[in-house]
Design a protein around this motif. Structure first.
Motif, PDB file in Angstrom:
ATOM      1  N   TRP A  25      17.016  33.880  33.916  1.00 57.93           N
ATOM      2  CA  TRP A  25      18.261  34.642  34.010  1.00 57.93           C
ATOM      3  C   TRP A  25      18.027  36.012  34.631  1.00 57.93           C
ATOM      4  O   TRP A  25      17.083  36.717  34.274  1.00 57.93           O
ATOM      5  CB  TRP A  25      18.875  34.824  32.618  1.00 57.93           C
ATOM      6  CG  TRP A  25      19.284  33.530  32.000  1.00 57.93           C
ATOM      7  CD1 TRP A  25      18.604  32.824  31.055  1.00 57.93           C
ATOM      8  CD2 TRP A  25      20.452  32.788  32.309  1.00 57.93           C
ATOM      9  NE1 TRP A  25      19.255  31.672  30.751  1.00 57.93           N
ATOM     10  CE2 TRP A  25      20.409  31.612  31.504  1.00 57.93           C
ATOM     11  CE3 TRP A  25      21.521  32.959  33.181  1.00 57.93           C
ATOM     12  CZ2 TRP A  25      21.399  30.647  31.548  1.00 57.93           C
ATOM     13  CZ3 TRP A  25      22.515  32.003  33.217  1.00 57.93           C
ATOM     14  CH2 TRP A  25      22.447  30.863  32.417  1.00 57.93           C
ATOM     15  N   PRO A  26      18.893  36.403  35.537  1.00 56.13           N
ATOM     16  CA  PRO A  26      18.775  37.757  36.108  1.00 56.13           C
ATOM     17  C   PRO A  26      19.263  38.815  35.125  1.00 56.13           C
ATOM     18  O   PRO A  26      20.129  38.552  34.291  1.00 56.13           O
ATOM     19  CB  PRO A  26      19.690  37.688  37.338  1.00 56.13           C
ATOM     20  CG  PRO A  26      20.715  36.647  36.982  1.00 56.13           C
ATOM     21  CD  PRO A  26      20.003  35.640  36.133  1.00 56.13           C
ATOM     22  N   THR A  27      18.655  39.986  35.220  1.00 52.80           N
ATOM     23  CA  THR A  27      19.106  41.135  34.445  1.00 52.80           C
ATOM     24  C   THR A  27      19.562  42.211  35.426  1.00 52.80           C
ATOM     25  O   THR A  27      19.594  41.991  36.640  1.00 52.80           O
ATOM     26  CB  THR A  27      17.980  41.662  33.557  1.00 52.80           C
ATOM     27  OG1 THR A  27      16.910  42.146  34.398  1.00 52.80           O
ATOM     28  CG2 THR A  27      17.431  40.563  32.648  1.00 52.80           C
ATOM     29  N   LEU A  28      19.887  43.375  34.923  1.00 55.78           N
ATOM     30  CA  LEU A  28      20.358  44.438  35.807  1.00 55.78           C
ATOM     31  C   LEU A  28      19.283  44.886  36.782  1.00 55.78           C
ATOM     32  O   LEU A  28      19.571  45.243  37.929  1.00 55.78           O
ATOM     33  CB  LEU A  28      20.844  45.629  34.970  1.00 55.78           C
ATOM     34  CG  LEU A  28      22.131  45.387  34.163  1.00 55.78           C
ATOM     35  CD1 LEU A  28      22.454  46.621  33.323  1.00 55.78           C
ATOM     36  CD2 LEU A  28      23.293  45.050  35.092  1.00 55.78           C
ATOM     37  N   THR A  29      18.030  44.877  36.329  1.00 52.26           N
ATOM     38  CA  THR A  29      16.953  45.382  37.186  1.00 52.26           C
ATOM     39  C   THR A  29      15.876  44.354  37.494  1.00 52.26           C
ATOM     40  O   THR A  29      15.052  44.572  38.372  1.00 52.26           O
ATOM     41  CB  THR A  29      16.275  46.596  36.517  1.00 52.26           C
ATOM     42  OG1 THR A  29      15.761  46.192  35.240  1.00 52.26           O
ATOM     43  CG2 THR A  29      17.269  47.734  36.335  1.00 52.26           C
ATOM     44  N   SER A  30      15.848  43.229  36.801  1.00 54.42           N
ATOM     45  CA  SER A  30      14.777  42.260  37.016  1.00 54.42           C
ATOM     46  C   SER A  30      15.284  40.865  36.644  1.00 54.42           C
ATOM     47  O   SER A  30      16.376  40.478  37.039  1.00 54.42           O
ATOM     48  CB  SER A  30      13.544  42.646  36.184  1.00 54.42           C
ATOM     49  OG  SER A  30      12.479  41.742  36.433  1.00 54.42           O
ATOM     50  N   TYR A  31      14.524  40.138  35.845  1.00 54.26           N
ATOM     51  CA  TYR A  31      14.898  38.807  35.384  1.00 54.26           C
ATOM     52  C   TYR A  31      14.055  38.470  34.170  1.00 54.26           C
ATOM     53  O   TYR A  31      13.009  39.085  33.924  1.00 54.26           O
ATOM     54  CB  TYR A  31      14.689  37.759  36.482  1.00 54.26           C
ATOM     55  CG  TYR A  31      13.276  37.720  37.028  1.00 54.26           C
ATOM     56  CD1 TYR A  31      12.308  36.910  36.431  1.00 54.26           C
ATOM     57  CD2 TYR A  31      12.905  38.498  38.115  1.00 54.26           C
ATOM     58  CE1 TYR A  31      11.011  36.883  36.913  1.00 54.26           C
ATOM     59  CE2 TYR A  31      11.614  38.479  38.606  1.00 54.26           C
ATOM     60  CZ  TYR A  31      10.672  37.674  38.007  1.00 54.26           C
ATOM     61  OH  TYR A  31       9.395  37.650  38.474  1.00 54.26           O
TER      62      TYR A  31
END
Length: 290
Positions: free
Chosen positions: A56-62
């Motif tokens: 899953w992607p996050t705001l800055t990475s995954y």
């Protein structure tokens, strides 16, 4: 919409209790158990995958997953391992005498595969994708060699080239009998007629007879008295049906007039010694190697 739990009279299957437009009912037919269990299993597998692997992607990475697997890293490792294997083979080929490479199946296979790639990139533009040659560019599939067809001969030709300016180049050149006015046009015609007799193509016996004397005086020193050629000088065999620039009288006369003087570049410095060895092995194996 109303609710009706009656059994459908046509199918005998209970309805869901939903009724549309007064008489349109929905049969209560649940999915098969095996299908539901499979569906539930895929949900469990999907959740497990998201936990174990990047998902899953996050705001800055995954999310990286608990196993720490990274496809980019895996590919990088595979490439590094491939390059290490390649370097190992290249080193072995560089250290193995050229005529002994064929004795080692793994080295021979690697050399042929690598040589094919190098040939396709550097040589096929002139000699053709399959080595079939073209007018002015030798066919590498037959057994007719200007400068010799052994592994060592082929390697030397690749290294030095032909009339390339390299210190080890094949530098013998045919005189320009016409351009330098060594022979008259009539004499060139007669000489060409005689050359055609060597491969059974002459049609003018009188001209061929005159040309025989010219050939003996001007051409036999390189091509031999019988016209069979001299690989040490790059002088072609004139008795077979293989012609680099064409075997009609006009082609032969033009060759005598201009001397042709084809050039092949030297690959020394452009290709490393191990790669030149692989290329020599590949060319030798095209079908005409001696």
């Amino acid at each position: 919409m109303t609710h009706d739990n009656n059994i459908d009279r046509v199918t005998g299957v209970a309805t869901t209790g939903h009724v549309w437009d007064g008489d349109l009912k929905e049969l209560n037919k649940p999915l098969p158990r095996w299908w539901l269990y499979t569906f539930y299993a895929t949900i469990v597998w999907g959740i497990g995958y998201c936990i174990a692997y990047p998902a899953w992607p996050t705001l800055t990475s995954y999310t990286t997953g608990v196993l720490g697997y990274n496809q980019r890293t895996a590919v990088t490792i595979d490439i590094a391992e491939g390059k290490a294997d390649q370097e190992r083979y290249l080193t072995a080929i560089g250290e193995t005498p050229l005529d002994e490479i064929s004795k080692h199946a793994d080295l021979a296979n690697f050399a042929r595969a690598g040589g094919a790639a190098v040939f396709g990139t550097n040589c096929s533009g002139c000699h053709g994708r399959a080595g079939q040659g073209a007018k002015g560019y030798p066919n590498l599939l037959d057994d007719d060699w200007l400068w010799g067809g052994t592994l060592a001969d082929i390697q030397a030709t690749i290294v030095g080239g032909i009339r390339s300016g390299h210190p080890e180049a094949r530098d013998f050149a045919m005189p320009r009998f016409g351009l330098d006015q060594i022979l008259t046009p009539a004499e060139i015609g007669d000489a060409a007629e005689y050359v055609l007799t060597l491969s059974g193509k002459s049609t003018d016996a009188a001209a061929a007879k005159r040309g025989a004397e010219i050939f003996a005086a001007q051409c036999a020193a390189c091509h031999g008295e019988s016209g069979t050629g001299n690989q040490a000088m790059g002088a072609p065999n004139l008795t077979d049906p293989i012609w680099l620039y064409g075997g009609e009288k006009a082609n032969v006369a033009e060759t005598i007039t201009t001397g042709r003087g084809g050039v092949m570049p030297s690959w020394d410095g452009r290709l490393d010694p191990a790669t030149i060895k692989m290329l020599a092995v590949y060319v030798h194996g095209l079908g005409g190697g001696q």
